[in-house]
Design an enzyme around this catalytic site. Structure first.
Site, short mmCIF file in Angstrom:
data_model
loop_
_atom_site.label_atom_id
_atom_site.label_comp_id
_atom_site.label_asym_id
_atom_site.label_seq_id
_atom_site.Cartn_x
_atom_site.Cartn_y
_atom_site.Cartn_z
CG ASP A 2 -91.66 9.22 -3.39
OD1 ASP A 2 -92.11 9.52 -4.55
OD2 ASP A 2 -92.23 8.73 -2.70
CE LYS A 55 -87.57 9.96 -8.97
NZ LYS A 55 -87.91 9.77 -7.44
N GLY A 83 -94.75 9.77 -9.45
CA GLY A 83 -95.23 11.17 -8.88
C GLY A 83 -94.23 12.21 -8.72
CG HIS A 84 -91.30 12.58 -10.89
ND1 HIS A 84 -90.60 12.20 -12.06
CD2 HIS A 84 -91.28 11.58 -10.36
CE1 HIS A 84 -90.03 11.14 -11.94
NE2 HIS A 84 -90.40 10.69 -10.80
CD GLN A 101 -90.65 4.01 -10.31
OE1 GLN A 101 -89.98 3.53 -11.50
NE2 GLN A 101 -91.93 4.77 -10.41
P1 GDP Z 1 -90.06 12.81 -6.79
O1 GDP Z 1 -90.85 11.63 -6.82
O2 GDP Z 1 -88.60 12.22 -6.71
O3 GDP Z 1 -90.13 13.78 -7.80
O4 GDP Z 1 -90.45 13.32 -5.49
P2 GDP Z 1 -92.03 13.62 -4.96
O5 GDP Z 1 -92.60 14.84 -5.70
O6 GDP Z 1 -92.72 12.66 -5.11
O7 GDP Z 1 -91.60 13.93 -3.56
C1 GDP Z 1 -90.75 14.94 -3.14
C2 GDP Z 1 -91.79 16.13 -2.20
O8 GDP Z 1 -90.81 16.97 -1.54
C3 GDP Z 1 -92.73 17.00 -3.19
O9 GDP Z 1 -93.85 17.13 -2.45
C4 GDP Z 1 -91.89 18.10 -3.59
O10 GDP Z 1 -92.66 19.42 -3.57
C5 GDP Z 1 -90.90 18.29 -2.07
N1 GDP Z 1 -89.73 18.77 -2.15
C6 GDP Z 1 -88.92 18.78 -3.22
N2 GDP Z 1 -87.68 19.48 -2.74
C7 GDP Z 1 -88.04 19.89 -1.46
C8 GDP Z 1 -87.06 20.62 -0.31
O11 GDP Z 1 -85.87 20.91 -0.69
N3 GDP Z 1 -87.70 20.78 0.64
C9 GDP Z 1 -88.96 20.58 0.96
N4 GDP Z 1 -89.43 20.77 2.22
N5 GDP Z 1 -89.73 19.76 0.19
C10 GDP Z 1 -89.19 19.41 -1.00
P1 IMO Z 2 -91.26 8.27 -7.95
O1 IMO Z 2 -90.87 8.37 -9.48
C1 IMO Z 2 -91.74 6.04 -4.17
C2 IMO Z 2 -92.95 1.88 -4.65
C3 IMO Z 2 -94.32 1.31 -4.33
C4 IMO Z 2 -94.04 -0.19 -3.80
C5 IMO Z 2 -92.96 -0.47 -4.90
C6 IMO Z 2 -93.67 -1.21 -6.14
O2 IMO Z 2 -92.37 9.30 -7.78
O3 IMO Z 2 -90.01 8.21 -6.97
P2 IMO Z 2 -95.07 -0.40 -8.15
O4 IMO Z 2 -96.33 0.30 -8.40
O5 IMO Z 2 -93.98 0.11 -9.07
O6 IMO Z 2 -95.10 -2.00 -8.47
O7 IMO Z 2 -94.75 -0.41 -6.60
O8 IMO Z 2 -92.52 0.74 -5.29
N1 IMO Z 2 -92.95 2.86 -5.72
C7 IMO Z 2 -92.49 4.14 -5.36
N2 IMO Z 2 -92.15 4.80 -4.18
N3 IMO Z 2 -91.84 6.76 -5.26
C8 IMO Z 2 -91.83 6.12 -6.44
O9 IMO Z 2 -91.92 6.88 -7.69
C9 IMO Z 2 -92.34 4.85 -6.55
N4 IMO Z 2 -92.76 4.04 -7.68
C10 IMO Z 2 -93.05 2.94 -6.83
O10 IMO Z 2 -94.85 2.10 -3.33
O11 IMO Z 2 -93.23 0.06 -2.62
MG MG Z 3 -92.66 10.76 -6.18
#
Ligand code: GDP
Ligand code: IMO
Ligand code: MG
Length: 422
Positions: free
Chosen positions: A13, A16, A40-41, A222
């Protein structure tokens, strides 16, 4: 051209999705190399927010080939739903999306097994997203799995039944009630749907792109601290989330890896169980969680928040060969008067180390902190490194000097435009 790799250096998270979408116009190909619907991207642009689980984050940009690689585990049901959700965007998915025939399938019973295993772990549960990731990779390694290419061959349903009967016999050992029939109809519908896409030997597609000087970005899911080998085992995911995973997950030779973009948040978050040395249990942690909207993009769970952890970051940089750092969510720290950075760990015996111990269990590791001044300024409209508050520049220089790697992108908000490029 060589394949650039973009991956998370923390517990996932990091942002990415946002950066892949931002960089995608520079690339001809964007390819996911591991993970599955546990990811979840999030992408934000033109006032809309999109969360992608299975589909590469280059999908909203025109004329880019998006590949789901062999290292991925694919849930056809999640895939179908995600594609249907994109219908209103007039994206040419039938031409721009390619799926490796070697991608492993997630079956309904994989999700049931995931839930059964987690339940049996009691208080030691991993905190899995319960998307069937672990059991699907387990079948891959045990050489039982079904792959996307198998749906094109005769006898798929029979092979499916054989595997499911093995799963049911395992499920019988757990105190766990389930209704498989309910999940099977949508599964087979989604398998039919999947047949309409370009199912390919993606290793050829990618290597032909390398040969013909196309630009390729490999998108990780991840983060490094969730890597099956180097993460905080057993509180990890079931794939190699690191650069090496891009080689095995796409069929790219190591010498064809180019830049390695390592993404990290200006602080740390973790969702699910497992050790987190710099976790904040006070009002600062709550404030960061609120300001950063730290709730999971896949499960909606609250993300635990803490200070930036340099030993962990340096470890991730080392195992991935990171060449450029991207710092995300700098804007979130604008609420703080001062910012702490963990520079080392104090171990139980009183010794200080900058290395990751074998077991990163909370009680064995006490973070050693350095305190830096906060910037207390709205930076969400800053678009140039030169216009940054001095305290933010200091924070960046501190991290660059500690890691020896330049920070070339600073993100100051979730929108595509809220990005500062060095
Ligand atoms: P990913 O899994 O690495 O793609 O990241 P996620 O989408 O799960 O979580 C990142 C969260 O931070 C999302 O809600 C993005 O919209 C948000 N986000 C990304 N970059 C920034 C930033 O620079 N500032 C803020 N406030 N939010 C951001
Ligand atoms: P993105 O790509 C954050 C965490 C879960 C759990 C562990 C194992 O959005 O960054 P799994 O479902 O793979 O068996 O879970 O890894 N986890 C993540 N945490 N971002 C993710 O993906 C994750 N994918 C799995 O919360 O602790
Ligand atoms: Mg994510």
């Amino acid at each position: 051209m060589k394949v650039d790799v973009l991956l998370g250096l923390q517990w996932g998270d990091e942002g990415k999705g946002k950066v892949v979408d931002y960089l995608a116009p520079k690339y001809n190909v964007v390819a996911r190399f591991q993970g599955g619907p546990n990811a979840g991207h999030t992408l934000e642009f033109d006032g809309h927010k999109h969360v992608l689980h299975q589909i590469p984050s280059g999908i909203f940009r025109e004329n880019i080939k998006n590949i789901i690689g062999n290292g991925v585990v694919l849930d056809p049901v999640v895939f179908k739903k995600e594609i249907e959700g994109l219908a209103k965007f007039e994206i040419n998915l039938k031409d721009n999306l390619f799926i490796s025939k070697k991608t492993q399938l997630i079956l309904p019973t994989h999700k049931l097994l995931d839930a059964a295993y987690e339940k049996s772990k009691g208080k030691d549960k991993i905190g899995s997203t319960l998307k069937g990731i672990g059991p699907s990779y387990q079948d891959k390694i045990a050489r039982n799995g079904l792959r996307v290419g198998d749906i094109l061959a005769p006898g798929f349903e029979e092979r499916y039944r054989n595997l499911v009967s093995k799963h049911e016999s395992t499920l019988g050992h757990y105190e766990f009630e389930y209704d498989l029939a309910e999940a099977e109809a949508p599964f087979f519908e989604a398998i039919e749907f999947l047949r309409e896409f370009k199912l390919v030997n993606s290793e050829y597609l990618i290597n032909k792109s390398i040969q013909s000087s196309e630009t390729i970005l490999a998108e990780g899911a991840q983060g490094s601290l969730l890597d099956i080998d180097f993460g905080s085992y057993p509180y990890v995911t079931s794939s190699n989330t690191m650069t090496a995973g891009a080689c095995t997950g796409l069929g790219v030779a190591p010498q064809n890896i180019g830049e390695v973009y390592g993404i990290f948040k200006a602080y740390c978050t973790r969702v699910g169980g497992g050790p987190f040395p710099t976790e904040l249990f006070d009002e600062i942690g709550v404030a960061v969680q609120k300001e950063g909207n730290e709730f999971g993009a896949t499960t909606g769970r609250a993300r635990r928040c803490g200070w930036l952890d340099l030993p962990a970051l340096k470890y991730a940089i080392m195992i991935n060969g990171v060449t450029q750092l991207f710092m995300m969510k700098a804007d979130v720290l604008s609420i703080l008067d001062e910012i702490k950075i963990c520079t080392a760990y104090k171990l139980k015996d009183g010794s200080i180390t900058e290395e990751m111990p074998f077991q990163l269990l909370d009680e064995e590791v006490e973070p050693v902190y350095e305190t830096l001044p906060g910037w207390k300024d709205d930076i969400t409209k800053v678009r140039s490194m030169d216009d940054m508050p001095e305290e933010l520049s200091l924070y960046i220089r501190y991290i660059e000097s500690a890691t020896g790697v330049p920070i070339t992108i600073v993100s100051v908000g979730p929108d595509r435009t809220q990005t500062i490029l060095k």
